[in-house]
Design a protein around this motif. Structure first.
Motif, PDB file in Angstrom:
ATOM      1  N   ASP A  78       0.825  -1.213   0.000  1.00 18.81           N
ATOM      2  CA  ASP A  78       0.000   0.000   0.000  1.00 18.81           C
ATOM      3  C   ASP A  78       0.859   1.263   0.000  1.00 18.81           C
ATOM      4  OD1 ASP A  78      -2.355  -1.430  -0.054  1.00 18.81           O
ATOM      5  OD2 ASP A  78      -2.532  -1.489   2.141  1.00 18.81           O
ATOM      6  N   SER A  79       1.935   1.274   0.777  1.00 21.32           N
ATOM      7  CA  SER A  79       2.789   2.461   0.819  1.00 21.32           C
ATOM      8  C   SER A  79       3.512   2.671  -0.518  1.00 21.32           C
ATOM      9  CB  SER A  79       3.784   2.392   1.967  1.00 21.32           C
ATOM     10  OG  SER A  79       4.742   1.371   1.738  1.00 21.32           O
ATOM     11  N   ILE A  80       3.837   1.635  -1.207  1.00 21.23           N
ATOM     12  CA  ILE A  80       4.481   1.745  -2.517  1.00 21.23           C
ATOM     13  C   ILE A  80       3.490   2.279  -3.539  1.00 21.23           C
ATOM     14  CG2 ILE A  80       5.479   0.416  -4.412  1.00 21.23           C
ATOM     15  CD1 ILE A  80       6.664  -1.460  -2.262  1.00 21.23           C
ATOM     16  N   ARG A  81       2.243   1.842  -3.465  1.00 20.03           N
ATOM     17  CA  ARG A  81       1.224   2.241  -4.429  1.00 20.03           C
ATOM     18  C   ARG A  81       0.749   3.686  -4.230  1.00 20.03           C
ATOM     19  NH1 ARG A  81      -2.557  -3.149  -4.534  1.00 20.03           N
ATOM     20  NH2 ARG A  81      -1.233  -4.357  -5.935  1.00 20.03           N
ATOM     21  N   GLU A  82       1.023   4.281  -3.094  1.00 20.15           N
ATOM     22  CA  GLU A  82       0.534   5.654  -2.825  1.00 20.15           C
ATOM     23  C   GLU A  82       0.971   6.632  -3.904  1.00 20.15           C
ATOM     24  OE1 GLU A  82       1.735   6.774   1.105  1.00 20.15           O
ATOM     25  OE2 GLU A  82       0.294   5.430   2.049  1.00 20.15           O
TER      26      GLU A  82
END
Length: 86
Positions: A78-82
């Motif tokens: 999720d943090s990478i996709r932000e």
């Protein structure tokens, strides 16, 4: 005796006779048919135990392999996709 179950015939080849003779050492009072049943049950138990051992060994190896990479990837997906555009 009549039955709905499948039946199997087996010829007493030298290998089969050897197995029966070995089984007779353990179950001396049983008929050849009963000795064959004992051998089948013991074989099934052995195969099941071997499968369980192999599964445990594979899991242990996967654990050893995954332990090498613990902590390497700390970011969540999720943090990478932000930062990704939709």
């Amino acid at each position: 005796m009549p039955t709905q179950l499948a039946r199997t015939q087996i010829t007493h080849t030298p290998q089969v006779q050897r197995a029966i003779d070995v089984a007779r050492e353990r179950w001396s009072d049983d008929s050849d048919g009963k000795l064959l049943l004992h051998l089948i049950e013991e074989g099934e138990r052995s195969v099941r135990d071997d499968r369980r051992t192999e599964t445990e060994q594979r899991r242990a190896e996967l654990e050893r392999m995954s332990a090498r990479y613990r902590g390497v990837f700390t970011e969540s997906l999720d943090s990478i996709r932000e930062g990704w555009p939709e």
